[in-house]
Design a protein around this motif. Structure first.
Motif, PDB file in Angstrom:
ATOM      1  N   TRP A  15      46.310  15.243 -16.931  1.00 46.83           N
ATOM      2  CA  TRP A  15      47.483  16.051 -17.278  1.00 46.83           C
ATOM      3  C   TRP A  15      47.072  17.027 -18.373  1.00 46.83           C
ATOM      4  CZ3 TRP A  15      52.070  16.108 -14.804  1.00 46.83           C
ATOM      5  CH2 TRP A  15      52.339  15.047 -13.947  1.00 46.83           C
ATOM      6  N   ASP A  16      47.305  18.295 -18.105  1.00 43.45           N
ATOM      7  CA  ASP A  16      47.073  19.331 -19.115  1.00 43.45           C
ATOM      8  C   ASP A  16      48.358  19.463 -19.917  1.00 43.45           C
ATOM      9  OD1 ASP A  16      46.926  21.850 -20.468  1.00 43.45           O
ATOM     10  OD2 ASP A  16      45.250  22.385 -19.164  1.00 43.45           O
TER      11      ASP A  16
ATOM     12  N   ASN B 139      44.660  15.886 -28.039  1.00 42.91           N
ATOM     13  CA  ASN B 139      45.880  16.687 -28.225  1.00 42.91           C
ATOM     14  C   ASN B 139      46.140  17.649 -27.062  1.00 42.91           C
ATOM     15  OD1 ASN B 139      43.713  18.237 -28.818  1.00 42.91           O
ATOM     16  ND2 ASN B 139      44.578  19.198 -30.652  1.00 42.91           N
ATOM     17  N   LYS B 140      45.096  17.928 -26.227  1.00 44.10           N
ATOM     18  CA  LYS B 140      45.287  18.861 -25.096  1.00 44.10           C
ATOM     19  C   LYS B 140      45.466  18.162 -23.749  1.00 44.10           C
ATOM     20  CE  LYS B 140      42.195  22.417 -26.878  1.00 44.10           C
ATOM     21  NZ  LYS B 140      40.820  22.868 -26.741  1.00 44.10           N
ATOM     22  N   ILE B 141      44.807  17.026 -23.593  1.00 44.74           N
ATOM     23  CA  ILE B 141      44.647  16.433 -22.253  1.00 44.74           C
ATOM     24  C   ILE B 141      45.015  14.958 -22.271  1.00 44.74           C
ATOM     25  CG2 ILE B 141      42.864  15.738 -20.571  1.00 44.74           C
ATOM     26  CD1 ILE B 141      43.409  18.707 -20.471  1.00 44.74           C
ATOM     27  N   ARG B 142      45.636  14.505 -21.192  1.00 41.17           N
ATOM     28  CA  ARG B 142      45.810  13.066 -21.007  1.00 41.17           C
ATOM     29  C   ARG B 142      45.150  12.668 -19.690  1.00 41.17           C
ATOM     30  NH1 ARG B 142      51.416  11.478 -19.617  1.00 41.17           N
ATOM     31  NH2 ARG B 142      50.697  10.745 -17.602  1.00 41.17           N
TER      32      ARG B 142
ATOM     33  N   SER C 281      49.268  18.902 -13.671  1.00 45.76           N
ATOM     34  CA  SER C 281      48.261  17.870 -13.418  1.00 45.76           C
ATOM     35  C   SER C 281      47.227  18.385 -12.421  1.00 45.76           C
ATOM     36  CB  SER C 281      48.910  16.607 -12.858  1.00 45.76           C
ATOM     37  OG  SER C 281      49.100  16.719 -11.464  1.00 45.76           O
ATOM     38  N   THR C 282      46.165  17.584 -12.242  1.00 46.01           N
ATOM     39  CA  THR C 282      45.104  17.970 -11.320  1.00 46.01           C
ATOM     40  C   THR C 282      45.398  17.514  -9.885  1.00 46.01           C
ATOM     41  OG1 THR C 282      44.002  15.922 -11.991  1.00 46.01           O
ATOM     42  CG2 THR C 282      43.218  17.970 -12.986  1.00 46.01           C
TER      43      THR C 282
ATOM     44  N   LYS D 213      38.476  18.254 -15.095  1.00 42.77           N
ATOM     45  CA  LYS D 213      39.576  18.399 -14.123  1.00 42.77           C
ATOM     46  C   LYS D 213      39.051  18.348 -12.694  1.00 42.77           C
ATOM     47  CE  LYS D 213      42.934  20.959 -16.902  1.00 42.77           C
ATOM     48  NZ  LYS D 213      43.608  22.254 -17.114  1.00 42.77           N
ATOM     49  N   GLU D 214      37.921  18.989 -12.450  1.00 38.86           N
ATOM     50  CA  GLU D 214      37.327  18.950 -11.099  1.00 38.86           C
ATOM     51  C   GLU D 214      36.948  17.521 -10.735  1.00 38.86           C
ATOM     52  OE1 GLU D 214      35.337  23.408 -11.296  1.00 38.86           O
ATOM     53  OE2 GLU D 214      34.024  21.647 -11.353  1.00 38.86           O
TER      54      GLU D 214
END
Ligand code: FES
Length: 234
Positions: free
Chosen positions: A144-145, A91-94, A151-152, A130-131
């Motif tokens: 994707w946040d 639900n938070k991140i793709r 995005s990162t 993300k890193e």
């Protein structure tokens, strides 16, 4: 500025694109954790980069590809990212994952692996995930946040980087940054990518892109298969 792939020969780089060498740095356990020792390589105007892996003047071509019948046939789709893209989400991140682009630089294998970190969902796990996605030279991974709607992906200058992998103690691929056009032997261009890695050992099965074959001796493969708890690295 462009990189032209020649038939069974080198990459011809035009437009004075800056050229560097850089090392994928590892921790004491051999895990890829970042980059170090970036150095400029002398290059002017137009230069040719070896893609057969046999040059004695790496990273430049010295004509060695002619001596052993190098087969540099391009087999990748011109839209490899688009066509191999899968997504994994909470639900938070793709996570966008184009697995066909994987160059085995291995950032995403640390700390239980990027998918497990995303599943964990706590802020420290998400930070590490993300890193990992941002470090991937091949551009396989993008996070994707959903909450922050960002995005990162980093903005890269146009440059070409010859990678060395400290953890595996071997030469790595050619890291192409900043949407440098890549033209196939047939005159058609590949998807224009912010980051992507090209084969320079001659062994990739996804030419012109790197598929990690540069380090895969049977001994190394077994070692990393155990380390990452993988059944198949292909
Ligand atoms: S491509 Fe010319 S020496 Fe490797």
């Amino acid at each position: 500025m462009k990189i032209k792939i020649t038939k069974n020969g080198p990459y011809i780089v035009t437009g004075s694109i800056p050229l560097y060498s850089e090392t994928i740095a590892c921790d004491e356990k051999g895990n890829s954790v970042g980059f170090k020792e970036k150095e400029k390589i002398d290059s002017n105007g137009t230069y040719t980069l070896c893609r057969c892996g046999k040059s004695k003047n790496k990273p430049f071509c010295d004509g060695s590809h002619l001596k052993f019948d190098f087969d540099g046939t391009e087999v990748s789709s011109k839209k490899i990212y688009e066509e191999s893209l899968t997504t994994f989400e909470t639900n938070k991140i793709r996570l966008d994952d184009a697995i066909e682009l994987c160059d085995h630089s291995s950032f995403c294998q640390n700390n239980e692996g990027i998918r497990k970190l995303i599943e964990n969902g706590d802020s420290e796990s998400i930070k590490i995930a993300k890193e990992q996605a941002a470090n991937c030279p091949s551009g396989r991974l993008l996070i994707w946040d959903k909450e922050k709607k960002e995005s990162t992906e980093k903005e890269y200058e146009k440059e070409i980087v010859i990678l060395y992998d400290q953890g595996k103690d071997c030469e790595g691929p050619i890291w192409v940054k900043g949407k440098i056009p890549i033209e196939g032997e047939d005159g058609e261009f590949y998807e224009n990518r912010n980051r992507i890695t090209l084969c320079r050992c001659g062994k990739s099965k996804h030419k012109p892109f790197c598929d990690g074959k540069h380090w895969m001796s049977p001994e190394m493969e077994n070692k990393f298969r155990k380390k990452w708890n993988l059944k198949d690295l292909e």
